[in-house]
Design an enzyme around this catalytic site. Sequence first.
Site, PDB file in Angstrom:
ATOM      1  N   GLU A 247       0.829  -1.210   0.000  1.00  0.00           N
ATOM      2  CA  GLU A 247       0.000   0.000   0.000  1.00  0.00           C
ATOM      3  C   GLU A 247       0.868   1.266   0.000  1.00  0.00           C
ATOM      4  O   GLU A 247       0.742   2.115   0.875  1.00  0.00           O
ATOM      5  CB  GLU A 247      -0.976  -0.031   1.187  1.00  0.00           C
ATOM      6  CG  GLU A 247      -1.921  -1.224   1.104  1.00  0.00           C
ATOM      7  CD  GLU A 247      -2.956  -1.304   2.204  1.00  0.00           C
ATOM      8  OE1 GLU A 247      -2.694  -0.791   3.310  1.00  0.00           O
ATOM      9  OE2 GLU A 247      -4.028  -1.882   1.951  1.00  0.00           O
ATOM     10  N   ASP A 326      -8.152  -9.254   3.969  1.00  0.00           N
ATOM     11  CA  ASP A 326      -7.868  -8.156   4.886  1.00  0.00           C
ATOM     12  C   ASP A 326      -8.951  -8.075   5.963  1.00  0.00           C
ATOM     13  O   ASP A 326      -9.784  -7.179   5.933  1.00  0.00           O
ATOM     14  CB  ASP A 326      -7.811  -6.839   4.086  1.00  0.00           C
ATOM     15  CG  ASP A 326      -7.369  -5.672   4.934  1.00  0.00           C
ATOM     16  OD1 ASP A 326      -6.940  -5.896   6.062  1.00  0.00           O
ATOM     17  OD2 ASP A 326      -7.472  -4.528   4.453  1.00  0.00           O
ATOM     18  N   GLU A 354     -12.510  -2.930  12.202  1.00  0.00           N
ATOM     19  CA  GLU A 354     -12.562  -2.159  10.950  1.00  0.00           C
ATOM     20  C   GLU A 354     -13.729  -2.580  10.053  1.00  0.00           C
ATOM     21  O   GLU A 354     -14.511  -1.758   9.613  1.00  0.00           O
ATOM     22  CB  GLU A 354     -11.230  -2.327  10.215  1.00  0.00           C
ATOM     23  CG  GLU A 354     -11.211  -1.599   8.888  1.00  0.00           C
ATOM     24  CD  GLU A 354      -9.858  -1.678   8.195  1.00  0.00           C
ATOM     25  OE1 GLU A 354      -8.903  -2.225   8.775  1.00  0.00           O
ATOM     26  OE2 GLU A 354      -9.762  -1.179   7.062  1.00  0.00           O
TER      27      GLU A 354
END
Length: 622
Positions: A247, A326, A354
């Site tokens: 990323e 993820d 998340e």
Amino acid sequence: MNATNDICRSWLPFLPGDPAETVRCAYDMARSELNIARESGMNLPQIILNLQEDMGESFRIAKTEDGYQVSGGEPGVLYGTYRLLMALYAKEKVVCGTTPCKPFYGLRMINCWDNAEGTVERGYAGMSLFFDGGRLSYDARRMRQLGRMLASVGLNVLCINNVNVHDPAHLLIEEEWLPELARLADLFRPFGVRLMLSIDYAQPIRHGIPTADPLDEAVQNWWKKQAEMVYRYVPDLAGFLVKADSEHRPGPFTYGRNHAQGANMLARALKPFGGWLVWRCFVYNCMQDWRDTQTDRPKAAYEHYAWLDGRFDDNVILQIKNGPYDFQVSEPVSPLLYAMPQTHLAVEVQLAQEYTGQQIDLYAMAPMWKELFRDLPAQKVMAVAAVSNLGRDWNFTGHPFAAVNLFTYGLMAWWPDCVEDSESLMRLWVKLTYRLSEEQENTLVDMLLNSRSIYAKYAANLGLGWMVYPHTHYGPNPGGYEFTPWGTYHKADRNGVGVDRSDKGTGYAQQYPEPFQSLYNDPAACPDELLLFFHRLSYDHVMKDGRTLIQRLYDDHFEGLAGAEHLAEQLATLDLPEPDAAEAHKRMQQQLHNAREWCDITNTFFHRYSGVEDARGRTIYP
Ligand code: GCU
């Protein structure tokens, strides 16, 4: 409890106030905690502490005539003391024995994603506990409280800064910040907690070295010198944590080097000081063209790392997320965890919610870890890490019940088999945290136990993921990630949904050893909760239970919403203390709204594509 004048004691209400600043080692901390518990009114039998240095982290609790003897090393004796106090307070059976209680994993880590400016990436419990305004800034009392929380469940490594090292957090390994860091390390040391730091792979470039190439001698020497300095200030630092070539973070790929070359270079700088180099394997193409059907993101980590097995130094640990994507609600165990028998591995889970409700929606994770550890090649993994759910909020975790995830994670990291009985772990947390009647205690345990499957039903059933709002990752947006560069596509159309990852599709299932390969490759064998992760199926596909896929999609969403409504009813029956009650009720209202949105939006989404009516005639909005 008065939230403004007192520090939340989370699941340790029998340890009021603040342990003395002068306590320097775990043995003294154990003595001090016993005194504090006694003074708080706990009716304790005689407890003898027996420090046996050679026991290290292990402890043993033995029955004596008038009470108990806790034997253990530094910090084992403290772990044993907390376990004994918790069992006595919760009126649970004290586990006594002649064999020492030893941790299964040597490194039991918390990874905080805290930024130097004070924010927390994916943080749902307020600002950072460690940083503010671009510098280290913490309340020593809260650090000691956190030390208690971590040690009471046996966690021993705390990485305080984000894996994405944004300026000025790179200064954590520079002389300017090290004295303050050393003071922080001093606060955690008596709890047996060692600090760890995330580092910027390209840091030498800030020092006039034109490259960060791991084979460049100037780079190697810079890291050696830097490590030496860091260890002068914090001699027991657990090591460095690195997110490289991931990323947009810098890494060895820029210099045509592989990740063994990158990791080993850093590991050699840490080696003289006994430090670990923890290297994350979250490496994939985050600039994918959605038109590209050859690239399948879940395959990436295996492709990058499996061939490097055996090439990493012995103080390198590869840290692998539990699933190949993820931290989605349902993912299979990452195939990379089976593929590197000659390498030290750590499995990484995420306590920060998340994708799992952001500490607004209830989501107790122990049942999920039960599935993970059932399938994990445990002997090959030597460490565990969890992305923290902590923040500066009065109760550390935002939602007061989110603390159960930190608590159960610690116990699982100590002894993974304990998640087999996640109900008992959660019950212990409830008993320690609240004083509820038996009936209410059962209600809260029931809520926690069901919370994950309820959330999964309304937000991500049958292995579907990524139907969330991009970036924030809260709330339903079924098409949100479809045409983005993140490699996260479910490809729903009028015929069906899902990605074929079998041998006839992307071949991802082939990365698994047996029996998983056959299990995942065949839609008839694949577990329902992973079905659309591995297969593309038509809406009229008949599931194991005889219902069609489209009907299951509808039914699960309606059931998920009904489950959330039931959670709200259950919550209303609990006599929780303030401010926990107000916090929990406020968040429950948000959860109800969220669940309704998920149910209606996802059902409408699939109804519009499929044109199939709900067999039970419930409302699906046009
Ligand atoms: C996810 C998350 C990021 C995080 C990344 C990581 O993509 O959304 O915020 O940086 O994981 O684990 O490194």
